[in-house]
Design a protein around this motif. Structure first.
Motif, PDB file in Angstrom:
ATOM      1  N   ALA C  74      30.338  40.873  53.822  1.00  0.00           N
ATOM      2  CA  ALA C  74      31.831  40.861  54.200  1.00  0.00           C
ATOM      3  C   ALA C  74      32.110  39.460  53.951  1.00  0.00           C
ATOM      4  CB  ALA C  74      31.321  40.304  55.623  1.00  0.00           C
ATOM      5  N   VAL C  75      30.666  38.340  53.452  1.00  0.00           N
ATOM      6  CA  VAL C  75      31.676  37.304  52.909  1.00  0.00           C
ATOM      7  C   VAL C  75      32.157  37.062  51.429  1.00  0.00           C
ATOM      8  CG1 VAL C  75      30.744  34.965  52.065  1.00  0.00           C
ATOM      9  CG2 VAL C  75      30.247  35.725  54.212  1.00  0.00           C
ATOM     10  N   THR C  77      33.001  39.830  50.166  1.00  0.00           N
ATOM     11  CA  THR C  77      34.955  40.364  50.087  1.00  0.00           C
ATOM     12  C   THR C  77      35.894  39.514  50.110  1.00  0.00           C
ATOM     13  OG1 THR C  77      34.391  42.229  51.687  1.00  0.00           O
ATOM     14  CG2 THR C  77      36.761  41.994  51.640  1.00  0.00           C
ATOM     15  N   GLY C  78      35.615  38.715  51.547  1.00  0.00           N
ATOM     16  CA  GLY C  78      36.785  37.347  51.564  1.00  0.00           C
ATOM     17  C   GLY C  78      36.606  36.487  50.217  1.00  0.00           C
ATOM     18  N   VAL C  79      35.737  36.322  49.470  1.00  0.00           N
ATOM     19  CA  VAL C  79      36.634  36.356  48.099  1.00  0.00           C
ATOM     20  C   VAL C  79      37.352  36.240  47.123  1.00  0.00           C
ATOM     21  CG1 VAL C  79      34.859  34.790  46.521  1.00  0.00           C
ATOM     22  CG2 VAL C  79      33.797  34.539  48.797  1.00  0.00           C
ATOM     23  N   ARG C  81      39.157  39.262  47.417  1.00  0.00           N
ATOM     24  CA  ARG C  81      40.408  39.018  47.604  1.00  0.00           C
ATOM     25  C   ARG C  81      41.199  37.582  47.706  1.00  0.00           C
ATOM     26  NH1 ARG C  81      41.684  44.664  50.224  1.00  0.00           N
ATOM     27  NH2 ARG C  81      39.621  45.412  49.967  1.00  0.00           N
ATOM     28  N   VAL C  82      40.741  37.001  47.709  1.00  0.00           N
ATOM     29  CA  VAL C  82      41.398  35.406  47.217  1.00  0.00           C
ATOM     30  C   VAL C  82      41.759  35.382  45.701  1.00  0.00           C
ATOM     31  CG1 VAL C  82      41.112  32.913  48.124  1.00  0.00           C
ATOM     32  CG2 VAL C  82      41.098  35.061  49.263  1.00  0.00           C
ATOM     33  N   LEU C  83      40.505  35.565  45.179  1.00  0.00           N
ATOM     34  CA  LEU C  83      40.092  35.514  43.850  1.00  0.00           C
ATOM     35  C   LEU C  83      39.415  37.088  43.195  1.00  0.00           C
ATOM     36  CD1 LEU C  83      37.683  32.582  43.983  1.00  0.00           C
ATOM     37  CD2 LEU C  83      40.139  32.022  44.140  1.00  0.00           C
ATOM     38  N   ALA C 108      31.846  48.011  53.048  1.00  0.00           N
ATOM     39  CA  ALA C 108      32.322  47.324  51.188  1.00  0.00           C
ATOM     40  C   ALA C 108      32.032  48.549  50.477  1.00  0.00           C
ATOM     41  CB  ALA C 108      30.987  45.754  50.952  1.00  0.00           C
ATOM     42  N   ARG C 111      35.635  50.510  51.090  1.00  0.00           N
ATOM     43  CA  ARG C 111      36.117  49.516  50.500  1.00  0.00           C
ATOM     44  C   ARG C 111      36.590  49.624  48.984  1.00  0.00           C
ATOM     45  NH1 ARG C 111      35.263  46.065  54.653  1.00  0.00           N
ATOM     46  NH2 ARG C 111      34.810  44.414  53.867  1.00  0.00           N
ATOM     47  N   GLU C 113      34.888  47.947  47.388  1.00  0.00           N
ATOM     48  CA  GLU C 113      35.207  46.103  46.671  1.00  0.00           C
ATOM     49  C   GLU C 113      34.836  46.099  45.676  1.00  0.00           C
ATOM     50  OE1 GLU C 113      36.858  44.222  48.136  1.00  0.00           O
ATOM     51  OE2 GLU C 113      37.566  45.050  50.676  1.00  0.00           O
TER      52      GLU C 113
END
Lengths: 355, 182, 249
Positions: C74-75, C77-79, C81-83, C108, C111, C113
């Motif tokens: 999840a962490v 994924t956040g990274v 999606r931003v980068l 993940a 999706r 990812e």
């Protein structure tokens, strides 16, 4: 002229976040905050942002961790049970000093409770909510305009102090519609850079975002650093509104939607010749203890009104520190006190005080 | 100048839309406005209701427990709203859908055959506009034109052909009240 | 041609905190070699998990975040999606990935990812004291299955790679081992491939690496390597379960 709109509290929160330069939302569906993700899902892609529905509340807050660590302004929203699940992640955000904005549109509890408006997560929000010594800034709007203003401000506070910020609303505020003036759009590229973010080290030395401190001295140092930050926030960022306090004999302490009802109760009391006033904490943490203490000096009694079984009243008692009697009045389950109900309680307090 | 208006009826009668229309029109006239959809244990059996406060001064309590005026879109809500009204309050009922007679003596009671009139205008969906016409005529809280302007701004282009019938319905409500008052 | 054995640039000269004979060190070195050889280090963000590898953010010379137990996907994924142009990898053990983090890894993958997952499976919770993991094999004794894992009590070991291979978003799924030099080399190839899949924007890539835990298994380092070969591999067969046809070595 600022742009005006007629919006639901939940939609206004989402729009204000976008205008604050937030381009990332991670969340999981739960009532009664659904309009926030709906709005973000619809609008974020138009700004080149990302709305992502996570597999769980737990995953959502950790996606927030990743996005925030990568330097972005990021929002998640939920309600009671979801915030409980997110609490582990919020503790990690606090420990790693990551900025993030988390909206809790409170519902009835404990357990599954119901989806009616409530203020029962006051303790959870103001005591951190998760494990370890940490605090989050907690903002409690009482109108749709304030939802906008405080959400906008929340992103600034989060970045400025590198800390998670909670917007504590309720289902009533989320669903009601009022005219709002919308603030200026901030483009993410115009925001100050975050040299600590993990974006790929390029030619600099690497950045690490972590809350792990294995040596005791390191962990102690982190906790001291955090406390110093929290003291600074308490000193600089406490927000409170007062109404007719100067000559008030009886003071109502209330936050959020309940403060709106209490305002009407103060007016009712004044019409009947009772000198009532209101203290409304806007930041629930840091709690405006000085204002409460000061107001208690000349008051005959204080009535705390909440949509719970008595939570903020603990902070009121601590702040007042015995200078005046403090009484509590609250209802739960989605019930609301009417202004008349609150007036009745003030009268009871009056009788109790005067014997 | 302040009106606390409650609207209630069956889900699907456009209660919430009508309430929001009132709120937006109030905002257009630069009044203070607060719209609250029904949010409580009374939301049962497919009932829908909302409250709108329109005021010249600051709105404190957003809860409407004793409305100063109310529109009942069906029979069940007419009974409820009559009980809730404050003394001297105004109750407008859609008398096409209920034969309710007033019980309370301390309120003003208006029977408007809104659904019949809407059907006559060729669109039964505009009964709400007939009732709104009656409300603005009786209370004077808003200019009828503001409601039409709001409709124009919120209806998508492809639905703009419905504007004339909505306008006629609003006028129908106004003249229905005028007829009662003669 | 001179063949030189030296520390990969993406690996910092820090001491490993792993037990003697543990193969985590080999796997981490392979990840660093892959980053070096593919020139990914400057744009890489790593996510460390919880378990024996918890401190590996001290070891890789890349930007890193530390995730809560099980939440690394999840962490990451956040990274990502931003980068979206960065290279994001996570390094998780079997307790982290296959127990508390099951939902995060499955979704993940679902999706798709575009992240690279290094999944170290040593059939046990190492750091917390040798407790049973979802990957502990039948009959294996641990501190919380002292009489040996019994299917009637603790159920069957989870084959994560086979499970993830059923998900369309998981475009590269491979299981390897590091119990001998031949398999170390194969693991290196698989890890490089998993990074290439991400660079090509093809989707989710995971390499499950069978690893030894002499301390908690109660075996000597050499016997532990033998145990991987004789006990683990029969239950956890090696090989590629999914590959994108476009990816070449």
């Amino acid at each position: 002229m600022p742009e005006k709109a007629f919006m639901k509290g939940n939609e206004a929160l989402a729009e204000a976040a976008i205008r604050a330069g937030c381009r990332y939302f991670f969340g999981y569906p739960i009532t009664p905050q659904s309009e926030i993700p709906h709005y973000m899902a619809k609008h974020l892609p138009r700004y080149g942002g990302v709305y992502l529905q996570s597999e769980s509340e737990v995953a959502a807050i950790n996606m927030v961790h990743g996005a925030s660590g990568a330097g972005a302004r990021v929002l998640t929203s939920s309600s009671g049970p979801g915030i409980s699940l997110k609490s582990e992640g919020i503790s990690f955000l606090a420990g790693a000093e990551l900025p993030a904005v988390i909206a809790n549109i409170m519902r009835g509890g404990p357990g599954l409770g119901n989806t009616q408006p409530s203020q029962a997560d006051y303790h959870q929000a103001t005591r951190g909510g998760g494990h370890g010594d940490y605090k989050t800034i907690v903002l409690a709007p009482y109108s749709v305009q304030e939802v906008v203003d405080l959400t906008y401000k929340a992103f600034h506070l989060a970045d400025n102090y590198r800390t998670p910020v909670i917007i504590l609303g309720d289902g009533f505020l989320g669903q009601m519609m009022e005219p709002v003036e919308l603030p200026q759009m901030i483009e993410p590229e115009d925001l100050p850079s975050k040299p600590w973010a993990t974006v790929g080290k390029g030619r600099r030395t690497r950045n690490i975002v972590t809350s792990l401190c294995l040596p005791p001295e390191e962990n102690d140092a982190l906790n001291r650093k955090l406390q110093k930050k929290y003291n600074l926030i308490s000193e600089k960022e406490t927000l409170v509104e007062t109404y007719l306090l100067e000559d008030a004999d009886y003071i109502i302490a209330a936050f959020g939607i309940t403060a709106r009802i209490a305002l009407a109760a103060v007016d009712l009391a004044r019409k009947e010749g009772i000198k009532a006033g209101l203290v409304r904490p806007i930041t629930l943490w840091p709690f405006p203890e000085k204002e409460l203490a000061k107001s208690a000096e000349n008051a005959k009694g204080i009535l705390t009104v909440e949509l719970n079984m008595g939570q903020m009243v603990d902070d009121v008692r601590l702040a007042v520190s015995g200078k005046a009697p403090v009484k509590f009045y609250g209802v739960t389950g989605g019930l609301f006190p009417t202004p008349k109900d609150i007036l009745t309680e003030i009268k009871k307090l009056e009788v109790a005080v005067n014997g | 100048m302040k009106q606390e208006i409650t609207l209630a009826g069956f889900g699907g009668q456009g209660i919430l839309f009508t309430g929001q229309l009132l709120g937006r029109a109030g905002m257009l006239e630069e009044k203070n406005v607060c719209y609250v959809p029904s949010y409580g244990p009374e939301m049962r059996g497919g009932m829908s209701s909302c409250s709108v406060i329109i005021s010249g001064s600051n709105i404190t309590c957003p809860l409407v427990t004793e409305p100063s005026s109310a529109i009942a879109f069906n029979h069940a809500s007419a009974e409820q709203l009559e009980q809730a009204l404050k003394p001297g309050g105004i109750l407008i009922i859609n008398s096409s859908l209920t034969d309710k007679e007033p019980q309370r003596k301390d309120i003003k009671f208006y029977k408007i055959t809104a659904s019949d009139r809407a059907v006559k205008l060729g669109n039964d969906r505009v009964a709400n506009m007939v009732l709104l016409g009656a409300l603005v005529k009786i209370t004077g809280i808003l200019k009828p034109d503001s409601l039409i302007k709001v409709l124009e701004s919120i209806l998508p282009e492809r639905k703009h052909h419905l504007l004339p019938v909505n306008k006629m319905a609003l006028e129908e409500g106004i003249s229905a009240v005028e007829a009662l008052e003669i | 041609m001179v063949r030189e054995f030296s520390r990969p640039k993406s690996l910092l000269p820090e001491n490993y905190l792993y037990c003697p004979g543990c193969t985590h060190g080999i796997i981490q070195r392979l990840v660093a070699e892959a980053l070096d050889e593919l020139n990914l280090t400057p744009k890489t963000v790593g996510v460390a998990a919880v378990g024996c590898s918890v401190t590996n953010f001290h070891l890789f010379d890349v930007d890193m975040q530390q995730a809560p137990h099980g939440r690394a996907p999840a962490v990451a994924t956040g990274v990502k999606r931003v980068l979206p142009d960065s290279t994001v990898f996570i390094y998780q053990g079997d307790g982290d990935l296959a127990a508390i983090g099951t939902a995060e890894i499955v979704h993940a993958a679902a999706r798709g990812e575009k992240i690279t997952v290094i999944f170290v499976n040593n059939a046990i919770f190492g750091m917390t004291g040798g407790q049973m993991a979802p990957t502990t094999i039948l009959g294996q004794k641990t501190t919380t299955s002292p009489y040996g894992r019994n299917k009637d009590v603790e159920g069957y070991p989870l084959r994560v790679s086979e499970m993830l291979a059923t998900i369309p978003g998981a475009v590269y799924v491979s299981r390897t081992s590091v119990h001998n030099p031949k398999h170390v080399n194969r693991t290196k190839k698989a890890i490089k491939k998993a990074f290439q899949v991400q660079e090509n924007g093809e989707g989710f890539a995971i390499v499950e690496v069978l690893s030894s835990c002499p301390t908690n298994w109660g075996l000597s380092p050499l016997d532990a390597l033998k145990w991987v070969e004789e006990k683990m591999i029969p239950y956890y067969p090696l090989g590629e379960f999914r590959t994108p046809s476009e990816v070449t070595n």
